[in-house]
Design a protein around this motif. Structure first.
Motif, PDB file in Angstrom:
ATOM      1  N   LEU A 127       0.854  -1.184   0.000  1.00  0.00           N
ATOM      2  CA  LEU A 127       0.000   0.000   0.000  1.00  0.00           C
ATOM      3  C   LEU A 127       0.890   1.234   0.000  1.00  0.00           C
ATOM      4  O   LEU A 127       1.888   1.272   0.737  1.00  0.00           O
ATOM      5  CB  LEU A 127      -0.864  -0.007   1.259  1.00  0.00           C
ATOM      6  CG  LEU A 127      -1.603   1.295   1.564  1.00  0.00           C
ATOM      7  CD1 LEU A 127      -2.792   1.421   0.636  1.00  0.00           C
ATOM      8  CD2 LEU A 127      -2.040   1.326   3.009  1.00  0.00           C
ATOM      9  N   VAL A 128       0.560   2.235  -0.816  1.00  0.00           N
ATOM     10  CA  VAL A 128       1.348   3.478  -0.844  1.00  0.00           C
ATOM     11  C   VAL A 128       0.393   4.667  -0.760  1.00  0.00           C
ATOM     12  O   VAL A 128      -0.491   4.811  -1.609  1.00  0.00           O
ATOM     13  CB  VAL A 128       2.199   3.580  -2.136  1.00  0.00           C
ATOM     14  CG1 VAL A 128       3.032   4.861  -2.121  1.00  0.00           C
ATOM     15  CG2 VAL A 128       3.105   2.367  -2.291  1.00  0.00           C
ATOM     16  N   THR A 129       0.566   5.516   0.254  1.00  0.00           N
ATOM     17  CA  THR A 129      -0.240   6.740   0.315  1.00  0.00           C
ATOM     18  C   THR A 129       0.502   7.872  -0.404  1.00  0.00           C
ATOM     19  O   THR A 129       1.727   7.846  -0.517  1.00  0.00           O
ATOM     20  CB  THR A 129      -0.496   7.198   1.768  1.00  0.00           C
ATOM     21  OG1 THR A 129       0.723   7.720   2.314  1.00  0.00           O
ATOM     22  CG2 THR A 129      -1.022   6.076   2.648  1.00  0.00           C
ATOM     23  N   GLY A 130      -0.266   8.844  -0.884  1.00  0.00           N
ATOM     24  CA  GLY A 130       0.353  10.001  -1.539  1.00  0.00           C
ATOM     25  C   GLY A 130       1.000   9.615  -2.848  1.00  0.00           C
ATOM     26  O   GLY A 130       2.115  10.047  -3.167  1.00  0.00           O
ATOM     27  N   CYS A 131       0.274   8.790  -3.631  1.00  0.00           N
ATOM     28  CA  CYS A 131       0.890   8.182  -4.810  1.00  0.00           C
ATOM     29  C   CYS A 131       0.645   8.959  -6.091  1.00  0.00           C
ATOM     30  O   CYS A 131       1.042   8.510  -7.157  1.00  0.00           O
ATOM     31  CB  CYS A 131       0.334   6.771  -4.955  1.00  0.00           C
ATOM     32  SG  CYS A 131      -1.448   6.837  -5.031  1.00  0.00           S
ATOM     33  N   SER A 132       0.013  10.141  -6.016  1.00  0.00           N
ATOM     34  CA  SER A 132      -0.348  10.800  -7.282  1.00  0.00           C
ATOM     35  C   SER A 132       0.806  11.606  -7.870  1.00  0.00           C
ATOM     36  O   SER A 132       0.773  11.976  -9.037  1.00  0.00           O
ATOM     37  CB  SER A 132      -1.593  11.673  -7.107  1.00  0.00           C
ATOM     38  OG  SER A 132      -1.317  12.749  -6.258  1.00  0.00           O
ATOM     39  N   SER A 133       1.849  11.884  -7.077  1.00  0.00           N
ATOM     40  CA  SER A 133       2.997  12.608  -7.640  1.00  0.00           C
ATOM     41  C   SER A 133       4.231  12.377  -6.784  1.00  0.00           C
ATOM     42  O   SER A 133       4.166  11.754  -5.717  1.00  0.00           O
ATOM     43  CB  SER A 133       2.697  14.117  -7.737  1.00  0.00           C
ATOM     44  OG  SER A 133       2.552  14.659  -6.438  1.00  0.00           O
ATOM     45  N   GLY A 134       5.349  12.905  -7.256  1.00  0.00           N
ATOM     46  CA  GLY A 134       6.575  12.943  -6.468  1.00  0.00           C
ATOM     47  C   GLY A 134       7.065  11.595  -5.954  1.00  0.00           C
ATOM     48  O   GLY A 134       7.117  10.601  -6.689  1.00  0.00           O
ATOM     49  N   ALA A 173       3.582   8.131   2.215  1.00  0.00           N
ATOM     50  CA  ALA A 173       4.312   9.223   1.552  1.00  0.00           C
ATOM     51  C   ALA A 173       3.476  10.495   1.447  1.00  0.00           C
ATOM     52  O   ALA A 173       4.015  11.546   1.089  1.00  0.00           O
ATOM     53  CB  ALA A 173       4.766   8.783   0.156  1.00  0.00           C
ATOM     54  N   ALA A 174       2.168  10.424   1.725  1.00  0.00           N
ATOM     55  CA  ALA A 174       1.326  11.621   1.586  1.00  0.00           C
ATOM     56  C   ALA A 174       1.818  12.693   2.549  1.00  0.00           C
ATOM     57  O   ALA A 174       2.158  12.405   3.698  1.00  0.00           O
ATOM     58  CB  ALA A 174      -0.134  11.285   1.855  1.00  0.00           C
ATOM     59  N   GLY A 175       1.869  13.917   2.083  1.00  0.00           N
ATOM     60  CA  GLY A 175       2.313  14.991   2.953  1.00  0.00           C
ATOM     61  C   GLY A 175       2.119  16.333   2.295  1.00  0.00           C
ATOM     62  O   GLY A 175       1.909  16.429   1.078  1.00  0.00           O
ATOM     63  N   VAL A 176       2.144  17.381   3.113  1.00  0.00           N
ATOM     64  CA  VAL A 176       2.089  18.750   2.590  1.00  0.00           C
ATOM     65  C   VAL A 176       3.093  19.600   3.346  1.00  0.00           C
ATOM     66  O   VAL A 176       3.451  19.301   4.493  1.00  0.00           O
ATOM     67  CB  VAL A 176       0.694  19.398   2.737  1.00  0.00           C
ATOM     68  CG1 VAL A 176      -0.300  18.792   1.771  1.00  0.00           C
ATOM     69  CG2 VAL A 176       0.186  19.321   4.170  1.00  0.00           C
ATOM     70  N   LEU A 177       3.554  20.647   2.680  1.00  0.00           N
ATOM     71  CA  LEU A 177       4.440  21.612   3.331  1.00  0.00           C
ATOM     72  C   LEU A 177       3.722  22.947   3.395  1.00  0.00           C
ATOM     73  O   LEU A 177       3.431  23.549   2.366  1.00  0.00           O
ATOM     74  CB  LEU A 177       5.735  21.750   2.534  1.00  0.00           C
ATOM     75  CG  LEU A 177       6.703  22.823   3.037  1.00  0.00           C
ATOM     76  CD1 LEU A 177       7.222  22.459   4.422  1.00  0.00           C
ATOM     77  CD2 LEU A 177       7.860  22.981   2.075  1.00  0.00           C
ATOM     78  N   TRP A 233      -0.125  17.757  11.147  1.00  0.00           N
ATOM     79  CA  TRP A 233      -0.135  16.704  12.171  1.00  0.00           C
ATOM     80  C   TRP A 233      -1.052  15.557  11.730  1.00  0.00           C
ATOM     81  O   TRP A 233      -0.690  14.385  11.801  1.00  0.00           O
ATOM     82  CB  TRP A 233      -0.583  17.270  13.529  1.00  0.00           C
ATOM     83  CG  TRP A 233      -0.651  16.202  14.569  1.00  0.00           C
ATOM     84  CD1 TRP A 233      -1.732  15.417  14.886  1.00  0.00           C
ATOM     85  CD2 TRP A 233       0.426  15.738  15.399  1.00  0.00           C
ATOM     86  NE1 TRP A 233      -1.401  14.516  15.857  1.00  0.00           N
ATOM     87  CE2 TRP A 233      -0.086  14.680  16.189  1.00  0.00           C
ATOM     88  CE3 TRP A 233       1.768  16.119  15.540  1.00  0.00           C
ATOM     89  CZ2 TRP A 233       0.704  13.996  17.119  1.00  0.00           C
ATOM     90  CZ3 TRP A 233       2.537  15.427  16.473  1.00  0.00           C
ATOM     91  CH2 TRP A 233       2.007  14.390  17.237  1.00  0.00           C
ATOM     92  N   ARG A 234      -2.269  15.932  11.255  1.00  0.00           N
ATOM     93  CA  ARG A 234      -3.222  14.891  10.834  1.00  0.00           C
ATOM     94  C   ARG A 234      -2.649  14.066   9.695  1.00  0.00           C
ATOM     95  O   ARG A 234      -2.653  12.837   9.726  1.00  0.00           O
ATOM     96  CB  ARG A 234      -4.526  15.532  10.353  1.00  0.00           C
ATOM     97  CG  ARG A 234      -5.547  15.769  11.438  1.00  0.00           C
ATOM     98  CD  ARG A 234      -6.971  15.871  10.902  1.00  0.00           C
ATOM     99  NE  ARG A 234      -7.142  16.715   9.741  1.00  0.00           N
ATOM    100  CZ  ARG A 234      -7.180  18.052   9.775  1.00  0.00           C
ATOM    101  NH1 ARG A 234      -7.019  18.687  10.903  1.00  0.00           N
ATOM    102  NH2 ARG A 234      -7.376  18.743   8.663  1.00  0.00           N
ATOM    103  N   LEU A 235      -2.141  14.776   8.671  1.00  0.00           N
ATOM    104  CA  LEU A 235      -1.724  14.080   7.454  1.00  0.00           C
ATOM    105  C   LEU A 235      -0.436  13.273   7.665  1.00  0.00           C
ATOM    106  O   LEU A 235      -0.287  12.176   7.131  1.00  0.00           O
ATOM    107  CB  LEU A 235      -1.539  15.113   6.336  1.00  0.00           C
ATOM    108  CG  LEU A 235      -1.497  14.607   4.908  1.00  0.00           C
ATOM    109  CD1 LEU A 235      -2.711  13.752   4.578  1.00  0.00           C
ATOM    110  CD2 LEU A 235      -1.427  15.794   3.939  1.00  0.00           C
ATOM    111  N   HIS A 236       0.503  13.801   8.453  1.00  0.00           N
ATOM    112  CA  HIS A 236       1.775  13.092   8.610  1.00  0.00           C
ATOM    113  C   HIS A 236       1.703  12.068   9.742  1.00  0.00           C
ATOM    114  O   HIS A 236       2.037  10.902   9.544  1.00  0.00           O
ATOM    115  CB  HIS A 236       2.915  14.095   8.890  1.00  0.00           C
ATOM    116  CG  HIS A 236       3.070  15.117   7.796  1.00  0.00           C
ATOM    117  ND1 HIS A 236       3.745  16.304   7.959  1.00  0.00           N
ATOM    118  CD2 HIS A 236       2.622  15.129   6.510  1.00  0.00           C
ATOM    119  CE1 HIS A 236       3.718  16.997   6.831  1.00  0.00           C
ATOM    120  NE2 HIS A 236       3.040  16.309   5.941  1.00  0.00           N
ATOM    121  N   VAL A 237       1.274  12.501  10.930  1.00  0.00           N
ATOM    122  CA  VAL A 237       1.376  11.646  12.122  1.00  0.00           C
ATOM    123  C   VAL A 237       0.125  10.796  12.335  1.00  0.00           C
ATOM    124  O   VAL A 237       0.194   9.576  12.451  1.00  0.00           O
ATOM    125  CB  VAL A 237       1.626  12.505  13.385  1.00  0.00           C
ATOM    126  CG1 VAL A 237       1.961  11.613  14.572  1.00  0.00           C
ATOM    127  CG2 VAL A 237       2.751  13.501  13.134  1.00  0.00           C
TER     128      VAL A 237
END
Ligand code: NAI
Length: 224
Positions: free
Chosen positions: A5-12, A72-76, A93-97
């Motif tokens: 399973l991979v999260t944040g798979c649409s780019s990068g 891998a999903a994340g935002v800056l 916090w929600r998206l990363h942790v």
């Protein structure tokens, strides 16, 4: 190879991880808001906004069981110390942790012994000006990963962090981080998403079975 399973798979980085794993014969389920441009028989997509806790839980329920999971999903979102935006902080916090914890909590019980978790951290988890809440959320991943690594070790399940420095993805070019222009690291080039993906793929492979609770930094020498 097995089911990943991979999260944040649409780019990068996430997209590079999916590509690397499909190339090694894994069956991959990807979770992100947008479907990536992948048309491989071994790929399945679950669209979800992972910043919504209920949506995250149902996506992980729908994905499992798997042999490996990569977050891998994340935002800056940026802001100087005085201007920290608490809403952005809560989102990170929600998206990363929170999502990493939910992923491990949902998938570990249904994972066969010997399974793998990898969380994408950041070189600047140790702190960087204008990045306080982003850094804090990435630093929290270390505590989470080391605790879960110790808890899951009796089942041969490993939990590791791959922590990139400036990596050539859409996030690096994000106008939101134009306050601090990305600086080339000592090795003279930005990290390539495929290089991060290759490390993730290694951590999912049989020879990496003894590596757990570790943070592997890939930053072109920026931390020297
Ligand atoms: P990116 O912007 O290309 O990819 C981010 C991914 O997260 C995308 O697939 C996007 O769809 C997904 N995503 C974002 N918000 C989401 C949401 N609410 N629900 C579902 N999916 C969502 O950026 P990049 O660089 O590939 O980032 C991947 C990871 O690497 C992130 O955790 C980031 O913090 C980390 N990282 C990136 C660095 C860089 O310089 N690019 C450096 C250090 C860490």
């Amino acid at each position: 190879a097995g089911r990943a399973l991979v999260t944040g798979c649409s780019s990068g980085i996430g997209l590079a991880v999916v590509t690397a794993l499909l190339g090694q014969g894994w069956h991959v389920t990807g979770i992100s808001r947008r479907e990536p441009p992948i048309r491989a028989p071994g790929y399945r997509h679950i669209p979800a906004d992972l910043s919504d806790s209920a949506a995250a839980d149902s996506a992980f329920e729908a994905a499992g069981p798997v042999d490996a999971a990569v977050h891998a999903a994340g935002v800056l979102r940026v802001g100087d110390h005085q201007g920290m935006d608490m809403q952005d902080g809560a989102l990170m916090w929600r998206l990363h942790v929170d999502v990493a914890a939910r992923m491990i909590q949902t998938l570990a019980p249904r994972m066969a012994d010997g399974g793998r978790f990898v969380l994408i951290g950041s070189r600047i988890a140790k702190g960087a000006p204008g990045r306080s809440l982003y850094a804090a959320s990435k630093a929290a991943l270390n505590g989470l990963a080391r605790s879960c690594a110790a808890e899951l070790a009796p089942r041969g399940i490993t939990v590791n962090i791959v922590a990139p420095g400036a990596t050539d993805t859409p996030m690096l070019r994000d106008p939101a981080r134009a306050d601090v222009a990305p600086k080339l690291p000592p090795l003279g080039r930005f990290v390539q998403p495929g290089e991060v993906a290759a490390m993730v793929a290694y951590l999912l492979s049989p020879p990496a079975a003894s590596i757990t609770g570790q943070e592997i930094v890939i930053c072109g020498g920026a931390s020297l």
